[in-house]
Every structure is written in structure tokens, then in C-alpha cells.
Design a protein around this motif. Structure first.
Motif, mmCIF file in Angstrom:
data_model
loop_
_atom_site.group_PDB
_atom_site.id
_atom_site.type_symbol
_atom_site.label_atom_id
_atom_site.label_comp_id
_atom_site.label_asym_id
_atom_site.label_seq_id
_atom_site.Cartn_x
_atom_site.Cartn_y
_atom_site.Cartn_z
ATOM 1 N N ILE A 154 -15.982 7.878 -50.193
ATOM 2 C CA ILE A 154 -16.288 6.664 -49.442
ATOM 3 C C ILE A 154 -15.570 6.749 -48.098
ATOM 4 O O ILE A 154 -14.345 6.893 -48.052
ATOM 5 N N GLU A 155 -16.320 6.669 -46.998
ATOM 6 C CA GLU A 155 -15.693 6.689 -45.668
ATOM 7 C C GLU A 155 -15.397 5.266 -45.220
ATOM 8 O O GLU A 155 -16.291 4.409 -45.172
ATOM 9 N N ILE A 156 -14.133 5.027 -44.888
ATOM 10 C CA ILE A 156 -13.702 3.705 -44.438
ATOM 11 C C ILE A 156 -13.528 3.725 -42.918
ATOM 12 O O ILE A 156 -12.911 4.639 -42.364
ATOM 13 N N ARG A 157 -14.074 2.714 -42.258
ATOM 14 C CA ARG A 157 -13.915 2.557 -40.815
ATOM 15 C C ARG A 157 -13.186 1.254 -40.528
ATOM 16 O O ARG A 157 -13.371 0.261 -41.216
ATOM 17 N N ASN A 158 -12.383 1.273 -39.458
ATOM 18 C CA ASN A 158 -11.618 0.078 -39.101
ATOM 19 C C ASN A 158 -12.495 -1.044 -38.581
ATOM 20 O O ASN A 158 -12.472 -2.163 -39.060
ATOM 21 N N GLU A 159 -13.277 -0.742 -37.539
ATOM 22 C CA GLU A 159 -14.114 -1.744 -36.899
ATOM 23 C C GLU A 159 -15.531 -1.207 -36.743
ATOM 24 O O GLU A 159 -15.736 -0.005 -36.558
ATOM 25 N N PRO A 160 -16.515 -2.090 -36.810
ATOM 26 C CA PRO A 160 -17.903 -1.652 -36.569
ATOM 27 C C PRO A 160 -18.055 -1.089 -35.161
ATOM 28 O O PRO A 160 -17.403 -1.539 -34.220
ATOM 29 N N LYS A 161 -18.912 -0.090 -35.023
ATOM 30 C CA LYS A 161 -19.136 0.537 -33.729
ATOM 31 C C LYS A 161 -20.321 -0.115 -33.015
ATOM 32 O O LYS A 161 -21.423 -0.145 -33.545
ATOM 33 N N ILE A 162 -20.066 -0.651 -31.831
ATOM 34 C CA ILE A 162 -21.118 -1.198 -30.982
ATOM 35 C C ILE A 162 -21.206 -0.295 -29.756
ATOM 36 O O ILE A 162 -20.286 -0.261 -28.934
ATOM 37 N N GLN A 163 -22.278 0.464 -29.639
ATOM 38 C CA GLN A 163 -22.428 1.394 -28.520
ATOM 39 C C GLN A 163 -23.143 0.713 -27.364
ATOM 40 O O GLN A 163 -24.184 0.089 -27.550
ATOM 41 N N ILE A 164 -22.561 0.859 -26.170
ATOM 42 C CA ILE A 164 -23.175 0.345 -24.944
ATOM 43 C C ILE A 164 -23.411 1.538 -24.025
ATOM 44 O O ILE A 164 -22.462 2.165 -23.548
ATOM 45 N N ASN A 165 -24.663 1.860 -23.791
ATOM 46 C CA ASN A 165 -25.020 2.957 -22.899
ATOM 47 C C ASN A 165 -25.771 2.405 -21.691
ATOM 48 O O ASN A 165 -26.594 1.495 -21.828
ATOM 49 N N THR A 166 -25.489 2.950 -20.525
ATOM 50 C CA THR A 166 -26.163 2.507 -19.305
ATOM 51 C C THR A 166 -26.891 3.681 -18.660
ATOM 52 O O THR A 166 -26.400 4.812 -18.677
ATOM 53 N N ILE A 167 -28.073 3.398 -18.132
ATOM 54 C CA ILE A 167 -28.845 4.387 -17.380
ATOM 55 C C ILE A 167 -28.971 3.857 -15.959
ATOM 56 O O ILE A 167 -29.690 2.878 -15.710
ATOM 57 N N VAL A 168 -28.254 4.472 -15.038
ATOM 58 C CA VAL A 168 -28.172 3.984 -13.665
ATOM 59 C C VAL A 168 -28.325 5.155 -12.695
ATOM 60 O O VAL A 168 -28.120 6.306 -13.073
ATOM 61 N N PRO A 169 -28.674 4.872 -11.439
ATOM 62 C CA PRO A 169 -28.758 5.960 -10.449
ATOM 63 C C PRO A 169 -27.376 6.520 -10.135
ATOM 64 O O PRO A 169 -26.364 5.836 -10.303
ATOM 65 N N SER A 170 -27.330 7.770 -9.694
ATOM 66 C CA SER A 170 -26.057 8.398 -9.370
ATOM 67 C C SER A 170 -25.400 7.761 -8.139
ATOM 68 O O SER A 170 -24.176 7.767 -8.011
ATOM 69 N N ALA A 171 -26.232 7.210 -7.246
ATOM 70 C CA ALA A 171 -25.695 6.561 -6.045
ATOM 71 C C ALA A 171 -26.691 5.516 -5.558
ATOM 72 O O ALA A 171 -27.892 5.597 -5.819
ATOM 73 N N ILE A 172 -26.180 4.512 -4.851
ATOM 74 C CA ILE A 172 -27.024 3.472 -4.263
ATOM 75 C C ILE A 172 -26.629 3.318 -2.795
ATOM 76 O O ILE A 172 -25.549 3.751 -2.378
ATOM 77 N N PHE A 173 -27.520 2.686 -2.013
ATOM 78 C CA PHE A 173 -27.220 2.462 -0.602
ATOM 79 C C PHE A 173 -27.712 1.064 -0.216
ATOM 80 O O PHE A 173 -28.457 0.426 -0.971
ATOM 81 N N PRO A 174 -27.284 0.527 0.918
ATOM 82 C CA PRO A 174 -27.605 -0.864 1.275
ATOM 83 C C PRO A 174 -29.102 -1.106 1.464
ATOM 84 O O PRO A 174 -29.871 -0.190 1.759
ATOM 85 N N ASN A 175 -29.472 -2.387 1.303
ATOM 86 C CA ASN A 175 -30.824 -2.869 1.566
ATOM 87 C C ASN A 175 -31.883 -2.091 0.786
ATOM 88 O O ASN A 175 -32.854 -1.590 1.334
ATOM 89 N N ALA A 176 -31.673 -1.967 -0.544
ATOM 90 C CA ALA A 176 -32.634 -1.263 -1.389
ATOM 91 C C ALA A 176 -32.552 -1.815 -2.815
ATOM 92 O O ALA A 176 -31.653 -2.581 -3.157
ATOM 93 N N GLU A 177 -33.526 -1.423 -3.627
ATOM 94 C CA GLU A 177 -33.608 -1.907 -5.008
ATOM 95 C C GLU A 177 -33.508 -0.722 -5.970
ATOM 96 O O GLU A 177 -34.114 0.328 -5.744
ATOM 97 N N PHE A 178 -32.738 -0.911 -7.060
ATOM 98 C CA PHE A 178 -32.493 0.166 -8.007
ATOM 99 C C PHE A 178 -32.570 -0.361 -9.438
ATOM 100 O O PHE A 178 -32.270 -1.529 -9.711
#
Length: 313
Positions: free
Chosen positions: A141-165
């Protein structure tokens, strides 16, 4: 009466087994006695869980004094009812039962073992008892301390002014179901959101991936050097034991001055301070100066002429 109880047990057993997620251990004992144990492969500290035992007599002779006795290696897993006893099981019959456990709140994470001692007596010719037959089975039986909630983000490598991403968030709860979920995307002052920055969900199932798509718009300001702007994703939820919890993740995007030509994620192109939409047509040209527009029209006319020449040949 015993036959009626046995039939009811057989009818209820498939539902019991299907409700148990995780692993199953199977063994065949003397006299074609098939036994199996189904249990969750991972459990959380401070939670209850169940182990289902099932035995089926596929032999030609009855068995009696059948027992499942379970012990824990330490105090990390507490057993509420550690013994299942069956007085007699005739050929072709089966029996199932559930044993309940509690994981201590201070249990050490990692793999712990339960020991199951199975024993039975085969009745030769359905009358004469033979020597006791038993087997020790280790159940991890594997015991874990806390449940794992994964948060992953998919974003551009860079952004610049006056634009939409695009700004995409993926949420996955590997261990438990989540209730009353609120997802907030907190942006810095020099970035605004198109649409919602707060999302609510009444229920997210364990193992179900949740996708949230957003668009961010940068302010029309001049910058001379690149710097990082932080975005925070905050998730509030109620866990499987009714406790309210919060988890978060911070991701930094590189905000930099726009170069001479920039390609956007949707296939558009920024040329200096002008934007060329992904699909070029008269209706989708945005902010293109007259000289550039004339060049595009000349290029189209040249294409049409070359197409006509090919046809005449």
C-alpha cells in the motif's frame, strides 16, 4: 437459507469489485480454490480505505474453516475488522467481503505492507477434513501525505507591448475528487485579460484533466529593455474529507520590445507597428500603410497573370 444468502452475495459482488480502484492480487489454493484481493494502489494519510476479498470454490470438493486474517506492519495503517471467516463453501460457490482500514494522519509516506494469512480445510469426498492449507500474502500500500494537484501552463516564450497572446491552464487532480473549485488567474498591472480571469467549477473528478483557455492583452506602452512579468494561478477547492484548501503556481513571461518583424501564435505577423492578420484579404488587413497595401495588390495581380498564361499554354 444459506443458499439464498450465497446467491445475494454473488449478485452484489461484481458491484463491490468494480467500485475498488487500484490493484488486484490473485492466487489459486489447494483444491482449485481461487482467491483475490482488490485494494487501492495509493491512499492518503488520515483517510479510510477498503480491501475486498473474494474466494471461489472451482474444485470438486467442499472446503471449510476458511479464513482471511490481515495484520499491519506498524501503526501507520489501522485495521477495523481484520478477520473474515467462512464456515463452509461448497463446490461452485463463492463469497466476498470487505475489510476496512484507516491511515494514520502522521503516517510516513512510502510503501507499507499488509500481511494476509489465508487458510482453508479441504473436505475429501465432501466429508473427511484434510490438513490445514495456508498461505501468507504481502499486500503493498503506497501512502501519500497530501493529494497532488497539478497546475500546468501553456504560454508563449515571450510577449511584447500592444499585442494579444494565449494563456492556457491545465489542472489535474491525480488522487482525489475536487468540489467547489475556483480558479483565479492574477495578471500584473501592465496586462489585461480578454474574457474571464476567474472560473468556478462545482466538481472535478479524480484523473480528469481540466483545460482553461484565456487571452491576455499587453498595454500599448513603449519599453526599452526586457523584463519578466509574473502571473499567478490560484486554485481553491474542497477536498475529499471536506477541508477547504488552496494551491497556486506562479509563471513569469518575458516582456520585451518588439523587433522589426514578429510572428504571432495564430499565424499573424507584426511588421514594425503594423499587424498583418493570419489570412490576408481586403477585409482582414489591419493597420497596413498604403505602400504595403499597394505591394500586396501588385503581388496578387502578378499571380493572376501568371495563372492565365499557364492556362493558355
Amino acid at each position: 437459507m444459506k443458499k439464498i444468502l450465497l446467491m445475494l452475495t454473488l449478485m452484489a459482488l461484481p458491484a463491490i469489485i468494480q467500485a475498488t480502484e487500484g490493484a488486484t492480487i490473485k492466487h489459486t489454493m489447494d483444491g482449485a480454490m481461487d482467491i483475490s484481493m482488490s485494494y487501492p494502489d495509493t491512499v492518503m494519510s488520515g483517510r479510510d480505505f477498503e480491501l475486498t476479498v473474494f474466494v471461489q470454490n472451482n474444485g470438486w470438493e467442499d472446503k471449510q474453516d476458511i479464513k482471511f486474517v490481515i495484520t499491519s506492519q506498524d501503526e501507520s495503517i489501522l485495521i477495523k475488522n481484520n478477520t473474515v471467516s467462512i464456515e463452509r463453501l461448497s463446490k461452485g460457490s463463492s463469497y466476498g467481503s470487505t475489510i476496512k482500514f484507516t491511515v494514520a494522519s502522521d503516517a510516513k509516506p512510502g510503501t507499507h505492507y499488509l500481511n494476509m494469512l489465508y487458510s482453508q480445510v479441504l473436505l475429501s469426498n465432501n466429508e473427511t477434513p484434510t490438513p490445514l492449507n495456508s498461505k501468507n500474502i504481502a499486500i503493498p500500500i503506497e501512502i501519500r501525505n497530501e493529494p497532488k494537484i497539478q497546475i500546468n501552463t501553456i504560454v508563449p516564450s515571450a510577449i511584447f507591448p500592444n499585442a494579444e497572446f494565449p494563456f492556457d491552464v491545465n489542472i489535474l487532480s491525480s488522487d482525489i475528487d475536487l468540489r467547489d473549485v475556483t480558479v483565479k488567474i492574477i495578471a500584473p498591472d501592465d496586462v489585461t485579460f480578454r474574457g474571464q480571469s476567474t472560473h468556478t467549477f462545482s466538481f472535478i473528478s479524480r484523473g480528469e484533466s481540466l483545460q482553461i483557455h484565456s487571452q491576455i492583452i499587453t498595454e500599448d506602452v513603449e519599453i526599452t529593455s526586457e523584463h519578466k512579468v509574473p502571473f499567478e494561478v490560484v486554485i481553491s477547492y474542497t477536498d475529499d474529507v471536506g477541508k477547504e484548501k488552496t494551491t497556486s503556481k506562479t509563471v513569469s513571461l518575458l516582456l520585451r520590445p518588439r523587433t522589426l518583424m514578429e510572428f504571432t501564435t495564430d499565424g499573424g505577423v507584426w511588421i514594425g507597428g503594423f499587424f498583418l492578420a493570419p489570412y490576408v484579404s481586403i477585409g482582414t488587413l489591419v493597420g497596413i500603410p498604403a505602400g504595403t497595401l499597394f505591394s500586396i495588390l501588385v503581388h496578387r495581380l502578378q499571380k493572376k497573370k501568371s495563372g492565365k498564361k499557364r492556362k493558355t499554354k
